[in-house]
Design an enzyme around this catalytic site. Structure first.
Site, PDB file in Angstrom:
ATOM      1  CG  LEU A   8      -8.632   6.757  15.073  1.00  0.00           C
ATOM      2  CD1 LEU A   8      -7.929   5.693  15.868  1.00  0.00           C
ATOM      3  CD2 LEU A   8      -9.526   7.689  16.082  1.00  0.00           C
ATOM      4  CB  ALA A   9      -7.314  12.552  11.351  1.00  0.00           C
ATOM      5  NE  ARG A  15       5.247   5.197   9.114  1.00  0.00           N
ATOM      6  CZ  ARG A  15       4.460   4.090   9.496  1.00  0.00           C
ATOM      7  NH1 ARG A  15       4.567   2.968   8.975  1.00  0.00           N
ATOM      8  NH2 ARG A  15       3.324   4.546  10.215  1.00  0.00           N
ATOM      9  CE  LYS A  22      -0.378   8.912   8.190  1.00  0.00           C
ATOM     10  NZ  LYS A  22       0.051   7.610   8.225  1.00  0.00           N
ATOM     11  CD  GLN A  74      -4.693  10.969  20.353  1.00  0.00           C
ATOM     12  OE1 GLN A  74      -4.774  10.946  18.881  1.00  0.00           O
ATOM     13  NE2 GLN A  74      -4.188   9.949  20.578  1.00  0.00           N
ATOM     14  N   GLY A 141      -0.415  -4.724  11.146  1.00  0.00           N
ATOM     15  CA  GLY A 141      -0.465  -5.520  12.012  1.00  0.00           C
ATOM     16  C   GLY A 141      -1.172  -6.944  11.661  1.00  0.00           C
ATOM     17  CG  ASN A 387      -7.247  45.528 -15.334  1.00  0.00           C
ATOM     18  OD1 ASN A 387      -6.176  45.640 -15.827  1.00  0.00           O
ATOM     19  ND2 ASN A 387      -7.659  44.508 -14.349  1.00  0.00           N
ATOM     20  CE1 TYR A 388      -4.063  47.834  -9.001  1.00  0.00           C
ATOM     21  CE2 TYR A 388      -1.947  47.225 -10.066  1.00  0.00           C
ATOM     22  CZ  TYR A 388      -2.726  47.554  -8.844  1.00  0.00           C
ATOM     23  OH  TYR A 388      -2.169  47.651  -7.700  1.00  0.00           O
TER      24      TYR A 388
HETATM   25  C1  UD1 Z   1      -2.254   0.966  11.967  1.00  0.00           C
HETATM   26  C2  UD1 Z   1      -2.783  -0.291  12.863  1.00  0.00           C
HETATM   27  C3  UD1 Z   1      -2.290  -1.588  12.066  1.00  0.00           C
HETATM   28  C4  UD1 Z   1      -3.043  -1.685  10.711  1.00  0.00           C
HETATM   29  C5  UD1 Z   1      -2.789  -0.287   9.953  1.00  0.00           C
HETATM   30  C6  UD1 Z   1      -3.420  -0.197   8.682  1.00  0.00           C
HETATM   31  C7  UD1 Z   1      -2.601   0.397  15.130  1.00  0.00           C
HETATM   32  C8  UD1 Z   1      -1.758   0.085  16.481  1.00  0.00           C
HETATM   33  N1  UD1 Z   1      -2.103  -0.129  14.212  1.00  0.00           N
HETATM   34  O1  UD1 Z   1      -1.003   0.752  11.786  1.00  0.00           O
HETATM   35  O2  UD1 Z   1      -2.673  -2.750  12.720  1.00  0.00           O
HETATM   36  O3  UD1 Z   1      -2.459  -2.765   9.951  1.00  0.00           O
HETATM   37  O4  UD1 Z   1      -2.982   0.754  10.794  1.00  0.00           O
HETATM   38  O5  UD1 Z   1      -3.254   0.758   7.861  1.00  0.00           O
HETATM   39  O6  UD1 Z   1      -3.598   0.988  15.288  1.00  0.00           O
HETATM   40  N2  UD1 Z   1      -3.663   8.200  14.991  1.00  0.00           N
HETATM   41  C9  UD1 Z   1      -3.997   9.126  15.794  1.00  0.00           C
HETATM   42  N3  UD1 Z   1      -3.648   9.273  17.024  1.00  0.00           N
HETATM   43  C10 UD1 Z   1      -2.409   8.631  17.433  1.00  0.00           C
HETATM   44  C11 UD1 Z   1      -1.895   7.552  16.559  1.00  0.00           C
HETATM   45  C12 UD1 Z   1      -2.502   7.521  15.505  1.00  0.00           C
HETATM   46  O7  UD1 Z   1      -5.237   9.559  15.501  1.00  0.00           O
HETATM   47  O8  UD1 Z   1      -2.200   8.750  18.934  1.00  0.00           O
HETATM   48  C13 UD1 Z   1      -4.102   8.089  13.531  1.00  0.00           C
HETATM   49  C14 UD1 Z   1      -3.144   8.668  12.409  1.00  0.00           C
HETATM   50  O9  UD1 Z   1      -3.570   9.728  12.147  1.00  0.00           O
HETATM   51  C15 UD1 Z   1      -3.574   7.625  11.424  1.00  0.00           C
HETATM   52  C16 UD1 Z   1      -4.118   6.327  12.094  1.00  0.00           C
HETATM   53  O10 UD1 Z   1      -4.355   6.952  13.515  1.00  0.00           O
HETATM   54  O11 UD1 Z   1      -4.496   8.123  10.606  1.00  0.00           O
HETATM   55  C17 UD1 Z   1      -3.273   5.205  12.148  1.00  0.00           C
HETATM   56  O12 UD1 Z   1      -2.121   5.486  12.755  1.00  0.00           O
HETATM   57  P1  UD1 Z   1      -0.478   5.032  12.260  1.00  0.00           P
HETATM   58  O13 UD1 Z   1       0.454   5.383  13.033  1.00  0.00           O
HETATM   59  O14 UD1 Z   1      -0.614   5.355  10.552  1.00  0.00           O
HETATM   60  O15 UD1 Z   1      -0.758   3.327  12.258  1.00  0.00           O
HETATM   61  P2  UD1 Z   1      -0.091   2.286  11.394  1.00  0.00           P
HETATM   62  O16 UD1 Z   1       1.256   2.076  11.815  1.00  0.00           O
HETATM   63  O17 UD1 Z   1      -0.122   2.736   9.825  1.00  0.00           O
HETATM   64 CA    CA Z   2      -1.196   3.967   8.721  1.00  0.00          CA
END
Ligand code: UD1
Ligand code: CA
Length: 475
Positions: A8-9, A15, A22, A74, A141, A387-388
């Site tokens: 998931l990226a 932040r 990111k 997404q 979490g 050279n140029y």
């Molecule tokens: C998340 C977890 C949290 C965990 C922590 C660990 C959830 C709800 N929470 O929180 O429980 O302790 O990671 O590091 O999952 N992303 C998407 N699509 C979206 C939202 C996020 O692809 O709609 C991706 C972001 O790019 C990122 C990852 O998911 O790489 C995590 O998202 P982020 O917002 O960083 O979650 P945390 O608040 O860190």
């Molecule tokens: Ca995170």
């Protein structure tokens, strides 16, 4: 064994306070998401699907050379659970284990992912989460367990009750789903929480309530599971990876005077008995042979260094440095440079797109560009290949055993034959045949006694001025 990995990226990474998304921020020269994909591959994932959204093009570009990485976009970022929903079609009816990783968790080891997959397969768990014990769980979490100690739910920091905030065991963001359970019930996730987002973490509670087997295993080391949400965490992740790579290199026989001052990228190789001095950066596909001394203050990107070479205070890109070469201090080697065995490139020398033959020397203050140089050549201090012409680049060809005097301009295209000799301060605009001497400078004039006379006259003028000034003051 078939294993699918979902990375998931798509998140923005508010932040980070960046204009880039990111996951393109780098740890040791590689984007965060690159590390997650690499770990997934090393753990045996034969399919890697990256969910992109914010900065999708930047993320795709990272894997331009790896067509096996798949992307799903997404478009709306409604949370990690929503990200799973958008990959449902891509995953289809796949029943094998699927690991979910976040693109902002670069330090996870392949063995850790494997252990998670093996555990989850062995127990046929619908969902298994990898947990951790961070020294400060703020933002993560929390893992809520029931009276029997089994995992009951994952509750996001912002949704925790004061009691739940005291829990230290936290969600790493790495999960394994078996038997198609990643996508099967994803529509049951709601956004009924403080952030109004769809959380993938709810999957665990959903399966628990459905009476399906779920589990949690704790990773031995928190430092592997650090999530990068801020620049400060990016610096911590870099330090952890730097330490890990440097420990491996030292175990393989590389010496470092101060490991915290050496940065080596993940694809770099260094031979044994090589010494890496402080402030050395080795990036990209760089390989260093045995018995070399690299640094201090050296940055090499995509360079190949043979055995027994010394490279001091040098910046190099896409350059080959053969065995026993000596480079620096303060050389700048630009793409297409090839130093053949035993060549010497000294101080304040820039070389671009040129071959310097075996044992040839460019010791001081030179620019050599678009040049083919034979062996045993000596280039005098301050000599330059022009050279140029303002529009086109031209080549200079220098044979074997040529001696070029200091402050020579070689105006390309030009050729100096084997054994030719160029007198100092010449501007060479036409070819010099093998064995010839070329000299281009105006005749020297010597006026006997003239300097003594001139200095005496100047001193007399100055004395007269001083006297005049004194008299004016007294008057
Ligand atoms: C998340 C977890 C949290 C965990 C922590 C660990 C959830 C709800 N929470 O929180 O429980 O302790 O990671 O590091 O999952 N992303 C998407 N699509 C979206 C939202 C996020 O692809 O709609 C991706 C972001 O790019 C990122 C990852 O998911 O790489 C995590 O998202 P982020 O917002 O960083 O979650 P945390 O608040 O860190
Ligand atoms: Ca995170």
């Amino acid at each position: 064994m078939a294993l699918t990995a979902l990375v998931l990226a798509a998140g923005e990474g508010t932040r980070m306070k960046s204009k880039h998304c990111k996951v393109v921020h780098e740890v040791l020269g590689k984007p965060l998401v690159w590390w997650s994909v690499r770990s997934a591959r090393e753990a045996g994932a034969d399919r890697v699907i990256v969910v992109v959204g914010n900065g999708a093009d930047e993320v795709r570009a990272i894997f331009a050379d790896d067509p096996s990485v798949e992307f799903v976009e997404q478009k709306e970022r409604l949370g990690t659970g929503h990200a799973v929903r958008v990959v449902r079609d891509a995953i289809g009816a796949f029943q094998g284990p699927t690991v979910v990783l976040y693109g902002d968790t670069p330090l996870v080891r392949a063995e850790t992912i494997r252990a998670l997959v093996d555990h989850s397969k062995a127990g046929h768990y619908a969902c298994t989460v990898l947990t951790m014990d961070p020294p400060d769980p703020t933002g993560y979490g929390r893992i809520v367990r029931d009276e029997s100690g089994e995992i009951a739910a994952i509750v996001e920091h912002k949704d925790c009750t004061p009691e739940q905030l005291l829990i230290t065991e936290s969600n790493s963001g790495i999960y394994c789903f078996c038997g198609g359970r990643l996508t099967e019930n994803v529509d049951k996730i709601t956004n009924d929480n403080v952030q109004g987002e769809y959380y993938i973490t709810d999957m665990l509670g959903i399966y628990k309530e459905m009476g399906e087997p779920v589990s949690a295993i704790k990773a031995p080391e928190y430092s592997e599971l650090l999530g990068v949400n801020s620049r400060s965490q990016l610096a911590v992740a870099t330090a952890v990876m730097q330490e890990r790579i440097n420990q491996r290199l030292m175990a393989e026989g590389v010496t470092m005077l101060s490991p915290s001052q050496v940065w080596v990228g993940p694809d770099v190789q260094v031979g044994r008995d090589t010494v890496l001095m402080p402030q050395t950066y080795l990036w990209g596909s760089t390989t260093i042979g045995e018995d070399c001394v690299i640094g201090p203050n050296t940055r090499l990107t995509n360079c190949r260094v043979g055995n027994g070479a010394s490279v001091e205070e040098t910046v190099g890109y896409d350059t080959t440095i053969d065995d026993e070469c000596t480079v620096g201090p303060r050389a700048y080697l630009r793409p297409g440079t090839h130093l053949m065995p035993g060549a010497h490139v000294g101080t304040h020398v820039e070389i671009k797109n040129s071959t310097i033959g075996a044992g040839s020397k460019v010791p001081h203050l030179s620019y050599i560009g678009d040049t083919t140089m034979g062996s045993g050549v000596n280039i005098g201090a301050g000599s330059i290949t022009c050279n140029y012409d303002g529009v086109f680049k031209h080549r200079t060809t220098i044979g074997n055993d040529v001696f070029v005097g200091s402050d020579t301009m070689m105006v390309a295209p030009v050729e100096l034959g084997d054994g030719a000799l160029v007198g100092a301060s010449s501007c060479i605009t036409s070819d010099v045949p093998a064995g010839a001497i070329a000299l281009e400078r105006s005749e020297q004039v010597v006026l006997k006694g003239a300097a003594t006379k001139r200095m005496a006259s100047l001193r007399d003028q100055k004395a007269a001025q001083l006297l005049k000034a004194q008299q004016a003051k007294q008057a």
